[in-house]
Design a protein around this motif. Structure first.
Motif, PDB file in Angstrom:
ATOM      1  N   TYR A 297       0.670  -1.133  -0.057  1.00 44.52           N
ATOM      2  CA  TYR A 297       0.039  -0.006   0.201  1.00 44.52           C
ATOM      3  C   TYR A 297       0.733   1.192   0.116  1.00 44.52           C
ATOM      4  O   TYR A 297       0.706   2.288  -0.789  1.00 44.52           O
ATOM      5  CB  TYR A 297      -0.869   0.039   1.250  1.00 44.52           C
ATOM      6  CG  TYR A 297      -1.858   0.822   1.429  1.00 44.52           C
ATOM      7  CD1 TYR A 297      -3.160   0.744   0.352  1.00 44.52           C
ATOM      8  CD2 TYR A 297      -2.241   1.677   2.339  1.00 44.52           C
ATOM      9  CE1 TYR A 297      -4.120   1.700   0.688  1.00 44.52           C
ATOM     10  CE2 TYR A 297      -3.282   2.432   2.659  1.00 44.52           C
ATOM     11  CZ  TYR A 297      -4.387   2.371   1.698  1.00 44.52           C
ATOM     12  OH  TYR A 297      -5.593   3.210   1.775  1.00 44.52           O
ATOM     13  N   SER A 298       1.972   1.150   0.657  1.00 49.29           N
ATOM     14  CA  SER A 298       2.849   2.237   0.832  1.00 49.29           C
ATOM     15  C   SER A 298       3.713   2.636  -0.604  1.00 49.29           C
ATOM     16  O   SER A 298       3.798   3.772  -0.851  1.00 49.29           O
ATOM     17  CB  SER A 298       3.779   2.187   2.025  1.00 49.29           C
ATOM     18  OG  SER A 298       3.130   1.941   3.179  1.00 49.29           O
ATOM     19  N   VAL A 299       4.250   1.566  -1.014  1.00 50.12           N
ATOM     20  CA  VAL A 299       4.720   1.595  -2.438  1.00 50.12           C
ATOM     21  C   VAL A 299       3.640   2.256  -3.391  1.00 50.12           C
ATOM     22  O   VAL A 299       4.230   3.341  -4.205  1.00 50.12           O
ATOM     23  CB  VAL A 299       5.113   0.231  -2.994  1.00 50.12           C
ATOM     24  CG1 VAL A 299       5.627   0.692  -4.307  1.00 50.12           C
ATOM     25  CG2 VAL A 299       6.220  -0.299  -1.968  1.00 50.12           C
ATOM     26  N   GLY A 300       2.530   2.049  -3.298  1.00 46.46           N
ATOM     27  CA  GLY A 300       1.532   2.491  -4.266  1.00 46.46           C
ATOM     28  C   GLY A 300       1.434   3.884  -4.024  1.00 46.46           C
ATOM     29  O   GLY A 300       1.322   4.868  -4.830  1.00 46.46           O
ATOM     30  N   GLN A 301       1.436   4.394  -2.691  1.00 47.69           N
ATOM     31  CA  GLN A 301       1.238   5.689  -2.441  1.00 47.69           C
ATOM     32  C   GLN A 301       2.352   6.678  -2.861  1.00 47.69           C
ATOM     33  O   GLN A 301       2.350   7.782  -2.885  1.00 47.69           O
ATOM     34  CB  GLN A 301       1.029   5.889  -0.606  1.00 47.69           C
ATOM     35  CG  GLN A 301      -0.411   5.288  -0.169  1.00 47.69           C
ATOM     36  CD  GLN A 301      -0.475   5.319   1.249  1.00 47.69           C
ATOM     37  OE1 GLN A 301      -1.241   5.621   1.902  1.00 47.69           O
ATOM     38  NE2 GLN A 301       0.548   4.797   2.063  1.00 47.69           N
ATOM     39  N   ILE A 302       3.663   6.105  -2.854  1.00 48.24           N
ATOM     40  CA  ILE A 302       4.572   6.823  -3.302  1.00 48.24           C
ATOM     41  C   ILE A 302       4.489   6.874  -4.768  1.00 48.24           C
ATOM     42  O   ILE A 302       4.776   8.119  -5.494  1.00 48.24           O
ATOM     43  CB  ILE A 302       5.898   6.094  -2.928  1.00 48.24           C
ATOM     44  CG1 ILE A 302       6.219   5.838  -1.487  1.00 48.24           C
ATOM     45  CG2 ILE A 302       7.291   6.685  -3.694  1.00 48.24           C
ATOM     46  CD1 ILE A 302       7.351   5.324  -0.973  1.00 48.24           C
ATOM     47  N   LEU A 303       4.132   6.078  -5.636  1.00 46.72           N
ATOM     48  CA  LEU A 303       3.797   6.070  -6.939  1.00 46.72           C
ATOM     49  C   LEU A 303       2.828   7.107  -7.393  1.00 46.72           C
ATOM     50  O   LEU A 303       2.756   7.446  -8.400  1.00 46.72           O
ATOM     51  CB  LEU A 303       3.597   4.565  -7.475  1.00 46.72           C
ATOM     52  CG  LEU A 303       4.684   3.587  -7.433  1.00 46.72           C
ATOM     53  CD1 LEU A 303       4.338   2.397  -7.962  1.00 46.72           C
ATOM     54  CD2 LEU A 303       6.078   4.043  -7.994  1.00 46.72           C
ATOM     55  N   GLY A 304       1.704   6.903  -6.577  1.00 51.40           N
ATOM     56  CA  GLY A 304       0.605   7.729  -7.134  1.00 51.40           C
ATOM     57  C   GLY A 304       0.766   9.273  -7.390  1.00 51.40           C
ATOM     58  O   GLY A 304       0.549   9.555  -8.433  1.00 51.40           O
ATOM     59  N   PRO A 305       1.308  10.139  -6.233  1.00 55.43           N
ATOM     60  CA  PRO A 305       1.676  11.535  -6.801  1.00 55.43           C
ATOM     61  C   PRO A 305       2.656  11.788  -7.734  1.00 55.43           C
ATOM     62  O   PRO A 305       2.578  12.541  -8.313  1.00 55.43           O
ATOM     63  CB  PRO A 305       2.111  12.021  -5.309  1.00 55.43           C
ATOM     64  CG  PRO A 305       1.749  11.166  -4.340  1.00 55.43           C
ATOM     65  CD  PRO A 305       1.481   9.577  -5.028  1.00 55.43           C
ATOM     66  N   LEU A 306       3.710  10.624  -7.947  1.00 55.67           N
ATOM     67  CA  LEU A 306       4.555  10.803  -8.766  1.00 55.67           C
ATOM     68  C   LEU A 306       4.009  10.628 -10.040  1.00 55.67           C
ATOM     69  O   LEU A 306       4.283  11.335 -11.162  1.00 55.67           O
ATOM     70  CB  LEU A 306       5.844   9.792  -8.568  1.00 55.67           C
ATOM     71  CG  LEU A 306       6.672   9.957  -7.398  1.00 55.67           C
ATOM     72  CD1 LEU A 306       7.594   8.803  -7.249  1.00 55.67           C
ATOM     73  CD2 LEU A 306       7.387  11.326  -7.327  1.00 55.67           C
TER      74      LEU A 306
END
Length: 388
Positions: free
Chosen positions: A313-322
């Motif tokens: 979930y955290s990896v996804g959250q990093i990728l989202g804004p980028l």
């Protein structure tokens, strides 16, 4: 955790207008927070004893509060990113510690009890959004951060004595458990779905207020964020209760589809009505999705499922804004549409999870354990029984 993690969303428009924060820098601050969240989740994987530490929980509550209080003390974007990173680490550890405690201590109790606890995140969102809504016309972005720090300190004091998960029994203190069922196939689909949800949900979680504010009165964005929090408070308990009649994979699929609609709505229709409906749909699902996913991982009895799912979930959250940063030059609508598409992809992964899902895994596992231990009264497993 709801205050420390999510108050940035309603404060973001104030920082754009009053602190000179650009759209790209705002996305960087969000990414810093999500990178910290990943670091905290990985710590829970690499050092399982951390999730049982009351001292660490208290330390994280202090760090979370201090990181909010320090935000208005500087105009340095670098320092802001560092502070949001610290808040992310503390948020993840708080979440993993509390979730592990809930899922272990309330295992034999109705699932909606832990759902109400997860609803505390929504309560924090609503309270912090209300603070910003009140302060936006009479004070600035600094006062909003200070007020949120004071609120976080108050809530930390209330939760100071929370009991963490008990340490495992010493070797030889209990009979060896029966072999763990092989559930890698379903956990893989669950992991993919929850990671994709992290990408899609966080775009709305970061930019929804700013997106609504572009086409509505200034108070509408903060007001919608309060609605998101209010809708989130009972949502996890509601989804848990629905799990007594329907399978968790089916409910996860439904929640993700509903959330995708809520995220896309402000990009497809303007006005207060669309904003409020979007807020309700988003608030009613994003914590529910987390609750359903973590409960499903626990049902599958996959090792360290809470920490692993939180890390994905955290990896996804990093990728989202980028992923959406290049789209922000044209406003927030394209970013919301992309986020909705990613959440629909998460729903597709959840649909795969339904194929042959082992609803009776926990029941069979515990029955074997009782057989190995000899006859004795057994408690009613309402969470597992609801999936049969």
């Amino acid at each position: 955790m709801g205050v420390g993690r999510f108050v940035y969303t309603p404060i973001l428009p104030l920082m754009h207008a009053q602190a000179g924060l650009s759209a790209g820098a705002g996305a960087n601050l969000a990414t810093g927070n999500y990178a910290g969240y990943l670091a905290g989740a990985l710590a829970g994987i690499l050092a399982p004893s951390l999730v049982r530490s009351r001292a660490l929980l208290r330390g994280c509550l202090v760090v979370l509060t201090a990181s909010l209080a320090a935000m208005p003390a500087t105009h340095s974007t670098t320092v802001w990113v560092a502070l949001r990173l610290l808040a992310g680490v503390a948020s993840a550890l708080v979440f993993v510690i509390v979730a592990s405690s809930l899922l272990s201590r309330l295992r034999e109790h109705p699932a909606h009890l832990s759902g109400w606890a997860f609803g505390g995140v929504g309560g924090g969102i609503a309270l912090s959004g209300l603070l910003v809504l009140v302060l936006r016309s009479n004070a600035g972005w600094r006062a909003a951060w200070w007020a949120s720090a004071a609120l976080c300190a108050l809530l930390a004091a209330v939760s100071w004595n929370l009991r963490t998960e008990d340490a495992p029994a010493p070797a030889g203190a209990a009979p060896a458990p029966p072999p763990r069922p092989r559930t890698h196939r379903w956990f893989g689909a669950l992991f993919a779905s929850y990671t994709l949800e992290g990408i899609g949900y966080i775009v709305a979680g970061t930019f929804l207020v700013a997106a609504i504010g572009q086409g509505s009165p200034g108070w509408a964005g903060s007001g919608a964020w309060v609605v998101v929090g209010l809708a989130a408070v009972p949502s996890a308990a509601l989804w848990a209760r629905l799990g007594r009649r329907w399978s968790r994979p089916g409910l996860l699929l439904t929640a993700l589809v509903v959330q995708a609609v809520g995220i896309a709505l402000p990009a497809l229709a303007g006005g207060i009505g669309a904003a409020l409906v979007s807020a309700v749909l988003f608030g009613a699902t994003f914590i529910g999705v987390s609750t359903l996913a973590l409960a499903t991982g626990a049902h599958l009895r996959f090792p360290r499922s809470v920490a692993l799912l939180t890390a994905g979930y955290s990896v996804g959250q990093i990728l989202g804004p980028l992923a959406v940063t290049p789209l922000l030059h044209h406003g927030y609508h394209q970013a919301l549409l992309l986020a909705a598409a990613v959440v629909l992809a998460a729903a597709a992964a959840a649909a795969l999870l339904r194929v042959g899902f082992p609803h009776a895994t926990v029941v069979v596992h515990r029955a074997a354990a009782r057989t190995a231990q000899g006859p004795r009264p057994a408690p009613v497993d309402t969470a597992a029984g609801s999936q049969s």
